[in-house]
Design an enzyme around this catalytic site. Structure first.
Site, mmCIF file in Angstrom:
data_model
loop_
_atom_site.group_PDB
_atom_site.id
_atom_site.type_symbol
_atom_site.label_atom_id
_atom_site.label_comp_id
_atom_site.label_asym_id
_atom_site.label_seq_id
_atom_site.Cartn_x
_atom_site.Cartn_y
_atom_site.Cartn_z
ATOM 1 C CB THR A 144 -0.955 0.000 1.214
ATOM 2 O OG1 THR A 144 -1.650 1.232 1.253
ATOM 3 C CG2 THR A 144 -0.216 -0.176 2.532
ATOM 4 C CB SER A 179 -3.844 2.177 10.559
ATOM 5 O OG SER A 179 -3.631 1.300 9.445
ATOM 6 C CE1 TYR A 181 -4.050 -3.367 5.046
ATOM 7 C CE2 TYR A 181 -4.090 -0.971 4.926
ATOM 8 C CZ TYR A 181 -3.963 -2.196 4.309
ATOM 9 O OH TYR A 181 -3.737 -2.263 2.962
ATOM 10 C CG HIS A 182 -1.864 1.921 6.375
ATOM 11 N ND1 HIS A 182 -3.023 2.386 6.938
ATOM 12 C CD2 HIS A 182 -2.018 2.095 5.038
ATOM 13 C CE1 HIS A 182 -3.835 2.849 5.986
ATOM 14 N NE2 HIS A 182 -3.252 2.676 4.825
ATOM 15 C CE LYS A 185 -1.725 -4.638 2.589
ATOM 16 N NZ LYS A 185 -1.989 -5.848 1.813
HETATM 17 P P1 NAD Z 1 -11.210 -7.293 0.476
HETATM 18 O O1 NAD Z 1 -11.347 -7.354 1.952
HETATM 19 O O2 NAD Z 1 -12.389 -6.927 -0.336
HETATM 20 O O3 NAD Z 1 -10.643 -8.692 -0.074
HETATM 21 C C1 NAD Z 1 -9.684 -9.447 0.628
HETATM 22 C C2 NAD Z 1 -10.056 -10.917 0.445
HETATM 23 O O4 NAD Z 1 -9.081 -11.723 1.116
HETATM 24 C C3 NAD Z 1 -11.415 -11.257 1.050
HETATM 25 O O5 NAD Z 1 -12.207 -11.934 0.104
HETATM 26 C C4 NAD Z 1 -11.075 -12.138 2.260
HETATM 27 O O6 NAD Z 1 -12.072 -13.118 2.500
HETATM 28 C C5 NAD Z 1 -9.739 -12.740 1.859
HETATM 29 N N1 NAD Z 1 -8.852 -13.088 2.988
HETATM 30 C C6 NAD Z 1 -8.465 -12.294 4.020
HETATM 31 N N2 NAD Z 1 -7.650 -12.968 4.843
HETATM 32 C C7 NAD Z 1 -7.491 -14.221 4.325
HETATM 33 C C8 NAD Z 1 -6.763 -15.376 4.721
HETATM 34 N N3 NAD Z 1 -6.040 -15.393 5.832
HETATM 35 N N4 NAD Z 1 -6.825 -16.479 3.936
HETATM 36 C C9 NAD Z 1 -7.577 -16.491 2.801
HETATM 37 N N5 NAD Z 1 -8.291 -15.435 2.384
HETATM 38 C C10 NAD Z 1 -8.250 -14.301 3.142
HETATM 39 O O7 NAD Z 1 -9.980 -6.286 0.184
HETATM 40 P P2 NAD Z 1 -9.588 -5.568 -1.186
HETATM 41 O O8 NAD Z 1 -10.093 -4.181 -1.136
HETATM 42 O O9 NAD Z 1 -9.907 -6.425 -2.327
HETATM 43 O O10 NAD Z 1 -8.019 -5.495 -1.019
HETATM 44 C C11 NAD Z 1 -7.210 -6.549 -1.507
HETATM 45 C C12 NAD Z 1 -5.751 -6.276 -1.182
HETATM 46 O O11 NAD Z 1 -5.335 -5.066 -1.798
HETATM 47 C C13 NAD Z 1 -5.453 -6.137 0.301
HETATM 48 O O12 NAD Z 1 -4.239 -6.774 0.590
HETATM 49 C C14 NAD Z 1 -5.340 -4.654 0.496
HETATM 50 O O13 NAD Z 1 -4.483 -4.360 1.562
HETATM 51 C C15 NAD Z 1 -4.777 -4.194 -0.826
HETATM 52 N N6 NAD Z 1 -5.161 -2.808 -1.151
HETATM 53 C C16 NAD Z 1 -6.484 -2.472 -1.265
HETATM 54 C C17 NAD Z 1 -6.837 -1.148 -1.555
HETATM 55 C C18 NAD Z 1 -8.273 -0.693 -1.680
HETATM 56 O O14 NAD Z 1 -8.509 0.515 -1.819
HETATM 57 N N7 NAD Z 1 -9.255 -1.583 -1.648
HETATM 58 C C19 NAD Z 1 -5.817 -0.203 -1.748
HETATM 59 C C20 NAD Z 1 -4.484 -0.587 -1.617
HETATM 60 C C21 NAD Z 1 -4.166 -1.897 -1.314
HETATM 61 N N1 USQ Z 2 -11.443 9.991 4.749
HETATM 62 C C1 USQ Z 2 -12.323 11.033 4.939
HETATM 63 N N2 USQ Z 2 -13.640 10.745 4.994
HETATM 64 C C2 USQ Z 2 -14.133 9.478 4.865
HETATM 65 C C3 USQ Z 2 -13.234 8.421 4.660
HETATM 66 C C4 USQ Z 2 -11.889 8.717 4.617
HETATM 67 O O1 USQ Z 2 -11.918 12.196 5.056
HETATM 68 O O2 USQ Z 2 -15.354 9.310 4.936
HETATM 69 C C5 USQ Z 2 -9.992 10.264 4.665
HETATM 70 C C6 USQ Z 2 -9.156 9.569 5.719
HETATM 71 O O3 USQ Z 2 -9.076 10.330 6.901
HETATM 72 C C7 USQ Z 2 -7.822 9.414 5.004
HETATM 73 C C8 USQ Z 2 -8.206 9.294 3.539
HETATM 74 O O4 USQ Z 2 -9.539 9.757 3.436
HETATM 75 O O5 USQ Z 2 -7.062 10.566 5.151
HETATM 76 C C9 USQ Z 2 -8.133 7.889 3.000
HETATM 77 O O6 USQ Z 2 -8.926 7.023 3.792
HETATM 78 P P1 USQ Z 2 -9.560 5.695 3.167
HETATM 79 O O7 USQ Z 2 -10.446 5.085 4.197
HETATM 80 O O8 USQ Z 2 -10.121 5.990 1.843
HETATM 81 O O9 USQ Z 2 -8.258 4.818 2.891
HETATM 82 P P2 USQ Z 2 -7.242 4.089 3.873
HETATM 83 O O10 USQ Z 2 -7.720 4.002 5.256
HETATM 84 O O11 USQ Z 2 -5.900 4.708 3.656
HETATM 85 O O12 USQ Z 2 -7.232 2.602 3.300
HETATM 86 C C10 USQ Z 2 -7.560 2.284 1.954
HETATM 87 C C11 USQ Z 2 -7.754 0.773 1.892
HETATM 88 C C12 USQ Z 2 -6.432 0.093 2.273
HETATM 89 C C13 USQ Z 2 -5.333 0.601 1.366
HETATM 90 C C14 USQ Z 2 -5.229 2.112 1.394
HETATM 91 C C15 USQ Z 2 -4.306 2.648 0.326
HETATM 92 O O13 USQ Z 2 -8.787 0.372 2.778
HETATM 93 O O14 USQ Z 2 -6.574 -1.307 2.128
HETATM 94 O O15 USQ Z 2 -4.107 0.054 1.767
HETATM 95 O O16 USQ Z 2 -6.528 2.675 1.084
HETATM 96 S S1 USQ Z 2 -3.375 4.035 0.916
HETATM 97 O O17 USQ Z 2 -4.308 5.044 1.416
HETATM 98 O O18 USQ Z 2 -2.606 4.496 -0.204
HETATM 99 O O19 USQ Z 2 -2.557 3.540 1.991
#
Ligand code: NAD
Ligand code: USQ
Length: 382
Positions: A144, A179, A181-182, A185
């Site tokens: 990420t 966070s 979560y972050h 990664k």
């Molecule tokens: P999502 O939660 O929709 O999908 C993740 C999938 O992984 C789910 O279907 C879940 O059931 C499965 N999963 C989780 N833990 C597991 C485990 N231990 N074993 C098997 N399956 C498991 O998330 P997404 O939005 O599709 O994101 C996918 C990936 O991309 C994540 O790693 C996330 O960190 C990364 N990512 C997402 C975004 C975004 O904006 N959605 C941005 C940047 C990075």
């Molecule tokens: N934000 C608002 N209002 C909202 C939701 C979010 O102002 O209603 C702000 C947050 O405070 C933050 C920004 O928008 O500053 C982004 O938040 P987000 O919830 O859209 O994204 P984030 O928490 O960073 O996480 C999402 C995905 C995560 C991925 C990440 C990419 O859930 O899996 O890793 O985006 S990145 O942001 O580049 O790290």
């Protein structure tokens, strides 16, 4: 190529699995379906109705004649993972399968521990499975942009050259994530880099920005192929959340000043970036990092864009500035480099009013599914 898409039932994984299958790859989905269970835990749902994984792949086969195998199980059950590797013998392993919500990881100790255990241990198991069963397999790992945080210097792609006391070296770019979560990664990236160094594994870390949108050409073929769309305060991400709020006449929830800036990309580019990484594998022992985004915006800019398009559609909403539930910089420098995927052929789908309008119309179609109590943020970083 034989490609496993781990997390292939999720928001990014499902359209990626379909796209790679369409391109002629032999695709298998590995997923433990935990994201669907978390919907139950949070009393939430996807705005779009989504079919079961079984129905999804059956419909894909019916429409295209292409089979996507499914392995339902957990990356943290190593015996299961080992069997998948032995049976499928992947050339590439696309790893989306993690707990990906920053707010979810900040609920309490249990959720932080779950997030880091699930993500860090799951990824470590994948590294061991590659070493043990498929040493040539290319790991394509979703990282990420949030690993870098918001430093006061340009964000490079994975590495930075520094000069210190007259000597120079190229080192991993400093990480300042926001966070638990972050942070998971960042820990993954370190483990992958180490595994590449000691075992000669080939890996690409895709440091992805926030993904918006929901449809791809493939998911639009049939309602049973719908992608999920999250809108709630836990899993909904900035742009998709604002559009969903507009669809139900809810004021837009900008946290704090809204000047915090993030990198973004359309889901249609996510699927293409993964294909580019698969087609151009890292070398043995190489830990390659690509910054996977196409544009950056402040949260305020996104809200303004959504407000404008909503107005054109006859929806009058205002932009609210809520007290920020997160601990993050609201005023900061932002300039991130993203040339590597572009150099390999990525042609970005940029954020236009039409893109926003298209998502808005889909959400309006399903707006009765939005559970209003889930819209406001409920999780505080403190
Ligand atoms: P999502 O939660 O929709 O999908 C993740 C999938 O992984 C789910 O279907 C879940 O059931 C499965 N999963 C989780 N833990 C597991 C485990 N231990 N074993 C098997 N399956 C498991 O998330 P997404 O939005 O599709 O994101 C996918 C990936 O991309 C994540 O790693 C996330 O960190 C990364 N990512 C997402 C975004 C975004 O904006 N959605 C941005 C940047 C990075
Ligand atoms: N934000 C608002 N209002 C909202 C939701 C979010 O102002 O209603 C702000 C947050 O405070 C933050 C920004 O928008 O500053 C982004 O938040 P987000 O919830 O859209 O994204 P984030 O928490 O960073 O996480 C999402 C995905 C995560 C991925 C990440 C990419 O859930 O899996 O890793 O985006 S990145 O942001 O580049 O790290």
């Amino acid at each position: 190529m034989k490609i496993i898409v781990a997390g292939g039932d999720g928001f990014c994984g499902w359209p990626t699995a379909l796209y790679l299958s369409k391109q002629g790859h032999d695709v298998a989905i590995l997923d433990n379906l935990v994201r669907r269970k978390i919907d139950d835990e949070l009393h939430s749902n996807s705005v779009t109705p989504i079919a079961s994984l079984e129905d999804r792949v059956n419909k894909w086969k019916e429409i295209t004649g292409k089979e996507i195998k499914t392995f339902v199980g957990d990356l943290n059950h190593y015996d299961f993972l080992a069997q998948v590797f032995e049976q499928f013998e992947p050339d590439a392993f696309v790893h989306f399968a993690e707990q990906r919500s920053a707010p979810y990881s900040m609920i309490d100790r249990e959720h932080a521990v779950y997030t880091q255990t699930n993500n860090v241990m799951g990824n470590l198991n994948v590294l061991y499975a590659i070493k043990e069963f498929a040493p040539e397999c290319h790991l394509i790992k979703l990282g990420t942009m949030g690993e870098y945080g918001t430093p006061n210097i340009d964000i490079e792609e994975g590495y930075i050259e520094i000069e210190h006391k007259g000597r120079k070296d190229t080192v991993p770019y400093p990480k300042q994530p926001g966070s638990f979560y972050h942070l998971s990664k960042v820990h993954d990236s370190h483990n992958i880099q180490f595994a590449c160094k000691i075992w000669g594994i080939r890996a690409t870390d895709l440091n992805q920005g926030v993904v918006y949108g929901l449809h791809t050409e493939e998911t639009k073929l049939d309602p049973a192929l719908n992608n999920r769309l999250d809108y709630d305060g836990v899993y909904g991400t900035a742009l998709n959340r604002f559009i969903s709020q507009a669809a139900i006449d809810h004021n837009l929830t900008v946290y704090g000043s809204g000047n915090q800036t993030r990198a973004f990309l359309n889901i249609e580019d996510t699927v293409r970036c993964v294909e580019i990484a698969a087609d151009n594998p890292a070398d043995n022992g190489e830990f390659r990092v690509f910054n996977q985004f196409t544009e950056w915006f402040s949260v305020q800019e996104l809200a303004d864009k959504v407000q404008k398009v909503a107005k054109e559609e006859g929806i009058d909403i205002s932009v609210d500035h809520l007290e920020n539930p997160r601990v993050e910089k609201e005023e900061h420098y932002y300039n991130a480099i993203n040339t590597k995927l572009r150099d390999l052929g990525l042609e970005p789908h940029l954020l236009t009013d039409e893109v926003i309008r298209d998502i808005l119309k889909t959400v309006i179609e399903h707006k009765e599914r939005v559970i209003k109590d889930n819209v406001l943020p409920s999780i505080s970083w403190k």
